[in-house]
Write an enzyme that holds these catalytic residues in place. Sequence first.
Site, PDB file in Angstrom:
ATOM      1  N   GLY A  34       0.255  -0.989   0.001  1.00 21.57           N
ATOM      2  CA  GLY A  34      -0.249   0.025  -0.212  1.00 21.57           C
ATOM      3  C   GLY A  34       1.237   1.314   0.340  1.00 21.57           C
ATOM      4  CD  GLU A  45       7.020   1.674   7.461  1.00 18.47           C
ATOM      5  OE1 GLU A  45       6.172   1.194   6.515  1.00 18.47           O
ATOM      6  OE2 GLU A  45       7.002   0.912   8.503  1.00 18.47           O
ATOM      7  CD  GLU A  57       2.203   3.355   5.452  1.00 17.20           C
ATOM      8  OE1 GLU A  57       3.364   3.687   5.681  1.00 17.20           O
ATOM      9  OE2 GLU A  57       2.012   2.792   5.208  1.00 17.20           O
ATOM     10  CG  HIS A  94       4.783   2.696  10.441  1.00 17.47           C
ATOM     11  ND1 HIS A  94       5.086   2.306  11.080  1.00 17.47           N
ATOM     12  CD2 HIS A  94       4.599   2.608   9.209  1.00 17.47           C
ATOM     13  CE1 HIS A  94       4.186   1.287  10.904  1.00 17.47           C
ATOM     14  NE2 HIS A  94       3.828   0.853   9.987  1.00 17.47           N
TER      15      HIS A  94
END
Length: 878
Positions: free
Chosen positions: A268, A271, A305, A308
């Site tokens: 997808g 990060e 993300e 993260h």
Amino acid sequence: MRTETPPTVRLEDYRPSDHLIDRVELDVRLDPHDTRVTATLALRPNPAGRAGAPLVLDGDDLTLLALELDGQAPASDAVRADASGLTLHRPPQRPFTLRIETRLDPTANTRLMGLYRSNGVYCTQCEADGFRRITYFLDRPDVLSVYTTRIEAEREAAPVLLGNGNPVEAGTVPGTDRHYAVWHDPLPKPAYLFALVGGRLDRVAKPFTTMEGRAVEIAVYVEPGKADRAAYALDAVERSMAWDETAFGRAYDLDLFNVVAVSDFNMGAMENKGLNIFNDKYVLASPETATDGDYAAIEAIIAHEYFHNWSGNRVTCRDWFQLCLKEGLTVFRDQEFSSDMRSRAVHRIAEVRNLRARQFPEDAGPLAHPVRPKQYAEINNFYTATVYEKGAEIVRMLRTLIGETAFRAGMDRYFADNDGTAATVEDFLKAFEAVTGRDLSRFAEWYERPGTPRVAVSSSYDPAARTYRLAFRQTRPGAGADAPPLVIPIGLGLVGPDGPLDSPHAERVEDGVFVLETAEDAVTFENVAVEPVPSLFRAFSAPVRVESPLDDAARLTLLRHDPDSFNRWEAAQRIALGLMTAQVRGETAGNAGADDFVVALGAFLDAEALRDPAFAAQVLALPSEGDLADEIGTEIDPDAIFAARRDLRRRLGTGLRERLLSLREALAEPEGTPFSPDAAAAGRRALRNAALDLIAAADPEAGSALAQAQIAQATNMTDRLAGLAALALLPGEAREAALSAFAERYANEPLVLDKWFAIQAMIPEDGTVARIRRLQGHPAFANTNPNRVRSLVGSFSLANPTQFNRADGAGYALVAETVLALDGTNPQVAARLMTAFGPWRRLEPVRRAAAETALRRIAATPGLSRDVTDIGTRSLAG
Ligand SMILES: [Zn+2]
């Protein structure tokens, strides 16, 4: 390097690296086929490692051009290097420098790991083991280094050059048409967070000032001409930054935060520190091209993300067994963010639907594994629903157990104690033990064993004593007698015939939560005036299967009166499941149950539909065919399941027809209303489209007319696609004409064409396998684009149970052929596709045999990747 039998990596074998790399200087000279990478590594022996050990650097498919140790070429017998590694037999027992030059071909890199080109844009993907495809390195998450990266490219081909951290220098290369940029990331990081990008990209940006007063520039980079579609993602970054400050006290730590969208991406999004790289599906959105579901997914993944940056980057994982430490925690954080941005109740329902659709079957099949696996052959195969979604449920249970205030204090402690280090699940739990003084060692068991636990509940009411007793018994599939019981938080309450009962009290029930810590236990409520209905596992307080004492009459009481929205929805789902499974098992107990259900849903719609359309849409959406298969568990016959679900949809569509039609009217946006992707507007569209689905199920002719009118009048992709999806279930000329018109309209919109491929892949008809084979030859189809493969073959295998599981095996053969065709170019996507065979042992005998034949055919093919070999071995084992 390809091996026949992949070596197994075990958690118990972990030991610290024998060497550390303090600083990395990379000089990357980009070229489509002949990229040169010079890595200068500042190494030293690790005091925690073995003294005098050889230095073994990882490599994968590398070509070594030059090597220097402290400025000298090492003696040829001192070093061994090939495509898959570089070993210095006797490295210096003091700090030293290695200079390594490698050559890469980014254009030929179809695996999309390491450095590759996507639509002419150079980009990288290094998690889990991708950095070793760029240079030889200690490619493990517990080796943290400070990176300085010089990126050079032809100015015309790559005017934008991005790296991790902050930009420090840029310029032209004299006498050439090339330019360069130097990026420095001051925060030590593992190699899997390295990234670079070079290409022609448009940019949108906005400033953000952190709570610490840092001025940050947020930027989103997309393909030229698509900048207007990046606004929603940019806004989502800004909201994520603000939310993480408020909810978790976490501020951003660099001057720039860049997001880049690329069209060929295995996952997808990723990060990478300060430079998130995204599948463009999770960045680009406009009302004309993106559905409400796409907007919600963009918001969630941008947030994930970004979050993260703390849960993953500032505190990273010691080894890949700890993957849930960053993923489960960060999924929990993005779920909380989405719940705050949208409706918490509706979002919780969506989370549980997803968990049951993906994680429960995984946990019941041959690919089951603990949230923290104990071993792996290919780590890329462990980016699973178990690690992510069940991992998030564990964090949620922890919060339920210790309460919100202690949870936040524990998170603060975890970040403070582990900042700048590579941590473990034990380090995580230790922080919560420190702030609460509790022993969480028994709770930690959730990380250790696979399988979905069961909790059986029984009840008894004593009218004379006015007491109500609930008894709980927990079991775990496949767990030996030695397995300790789990710590299971059970959210509960009591509901009477006219509404929730407030006064009952029970010892050991605090804030509506009882904690089951032993194999069996019970609670007794006092002062219960009437026999109540128990509302169990409120808000899905634990990822378990519940064997409940409720009958449908009790469930209807919950649907009417439970203050817990999740359990209202759950009550309707359980009734529907019961009706459908009875039909599948041939236990047709008459139609009374279904009639009562229709009446109850009608009353529910009258009370709730206009008040909370998003919630009503969830209640109207029946359990999926997968949910039914999971409920039935063995000897699964997908055709019988399909028929049962179709019949119940028809009954609802017939019984609720007038209400559904008038709801569609009442919820229609007045002409000229500007599109809004917000939760309220999306909820209205969701309910209108849920109504369309049921009307079409009951009356194909009326449904077809409504769907065609909706497509013709649609002002956004949500409505257009819902119309097309309804029409796709109705064979005939109108469907084919609508599909052609859609393809023509969006011929130049790859992300919309993905939807077009997916809708056709999901048609539950005999002709679909042939249709997919035709579509695989469509000029817009390419095996090299993971989104395309997932939309056509992935949608087929995961969302078309009757055709994937055809009794003649044609569906399995199609997927097996695709897996094999893909394995040579992109084994990671091939392996992911193959996991659709996971539940094969639970099928009825004819399909089971056909699925096994397809699996064995894949497994017997010579030269398979480690990724596919691993899935094949585990799927067929036992
Ligand atoms: Zn993640």
